[in-house]
Design a protein around this motif. Structure first.
Motif, PDB file in Angstrom:
ATOM      1  N   TRP A  91      36.360  44.539  40.724  1.00 19.51           N
ATOM      2  CA  TRP A  91      37.194  45.230  39.731  1.00 19.51           C
ATOM      3  C   TRP A  91      38.377  45.946  40.359  1.00 19.51           C
ATOM      4  N   GLU A  92      38.566  45.768  41.665  1.00 12.82           N
ATOM      5  CA  GLU A  92      39.717  46.340  42.345  1.00 12.82           C
ATOM      6  C   GLU A  92      40.413  45.266  43.151  1.00 12.82           C
ATOM      7  N   TYR A  93      41.744  45.362  43.189  1.00 14.86           N
ATOM      8  CA  TYR A  93      42.545  44.507  44.058  1.00 14.86           C
ATOM      9  C   TYR A  93      43.526  45.398  44.797  1.00 14.86           C
ATOM     10  N   ASP A  94      43.470  45.344  46.115  1.00 11.14           N
ATOM     11  CA  ASP A  94      44.369  46.149  46.950  1.00 11.14           C
ATOM     12  C   ASP A  94      44.255  47.635  46.605  1.00 11.14           C
ATOM     13  N   GLY A  95      43.042  48.080  46.303  1.00 13.52           N
ATOM     14  CA  GLY A  95      42.782  49.486  46.034  1.00 13.52           C
ATOM     15  C   GLY A  95      43.109  49.962  44.639  1.00 13.52           C
ATOM     16  N   ARG A  96      43.518  49.032  43.757  1.00 14.47           N
ATOM     17  CA  ARG A  96      43.879  49.401  42.382  1.00 14.47           C
ATOM     18  C   ARG A  96      43.024  48.611  41.394  1.00 14.47           C
ATOM     19  N   PRO A  97      42.894  49.096  40.158  1.00 13.26           N
ATOM     20  CA  PRO A  97      42.131  48.334  39.167  1.00 13.26           C
ATOM     21  C   PRO A  97      42.681  46.913  39.018  1.00 13.26           C
ATOM     22  N   ALA A 152      44.103  43.786  37.521  1.00 10.45           N
ATOM     23  CA  ALA A 152      44.929  43.587  36.326  1.00 10.45           C
ATOM     24  C   ALA A 152      44.291  42.565  35.392  1.00 10.45           C
TER      25      ALA A 152
END
Length: 201
Positions: free
Chosen positions: A136-142, A144
């Motif tokens: 549920w995270e990509y590169d430390g962010r939720p 998309a």
């Protein structure tokens, strides 16, 4: 297939990290989906493991995120020809979910399916042993929505159509049962290093 920022006609590069027939997408992450991006909030998201298991289990968003965290850092490869290096996904190892459900000895394959109805088939061996994640995270962010958020399956050693977006569950089986693209001529397994793009490759 609904395609956003589609990549066609790119030169095919070669290198030690690139499977045959692939090119490096660099900072871009092309968006390709067989379906329209759903309006799916974390509050409405669930993940189920069923079929040939000791106990069918369902996790909601809060329950899944309470499980031990795990991450994948590495490369991904799309059957359309692009590869992306150095990606970072955060979530939970699929092994953790499977351990709680308890696959039966007769389970050899699985069908991963989305909240939209999309599905992909995989050998169970490709989903275990630290080879697959629910993220549920990509590169430390939720993550998309257009890339599968709130949560998707990631099976990075296979072509990325196997990494089901908006993942809803996993059904364990004693046989190989084709998913959406496999019913439409794609390879049953999809190993990028062997260029298993289409049935018969």
């Amino acid at each position: 297939m609904n395609t956003t920022r589609g990549f066609t006609g790119r030169p095919r590069a070669t290198g030690p990290q690139l499977p045959p027939g692939q090119y490096d997408a660099g900072d871009d992450w092309p968006v390709l989906s067989a379906e329209v991006t759903p309006d799916l909030s974390p509050a409405d998201w669930t993940f189920r493991v069923g079929g040939l298991v000791a106990e069918s289990r369902i996790w909601d968003w809060a329950g899944a995120r309470r499980l031990p965290a795990s991450a994948y850092a590495g490369d991904i490869h799309c059957v359309t020809g692009w590869s992306k290096f150095g990606v970072r996904f955060g979530g939970v190892s699929l092994d953790t979910f499977l351990e709680e459900a308890g696959p039966l000895p007769s389970a050899t394959h699985a069908v991963a399916y989305a909240h939209t109805g999309y599905s992909a088939n995989l050998p169970l061996a490709d989903l275990t042993g630290g080879r697959a994640w629910i993220v549920w995270e990509y590169d430390g962010r939720p993550l998309a929505p257009e890339h599968g958020g709130p949560a998707r399956l990631v099976v990075p050693h296979l072509y990325f159509w196997k990494s089901v977006k908006w993942v809803a569950g996993l059904e364990l089986l004693d046989r190989d049962e084709p998913g959406f693209w496999e019913q439409n001529g794609y390879h049953a397994r999809g190993n990028p290093w062997e260029e298993q793009r289409y049935s018969g490759d």
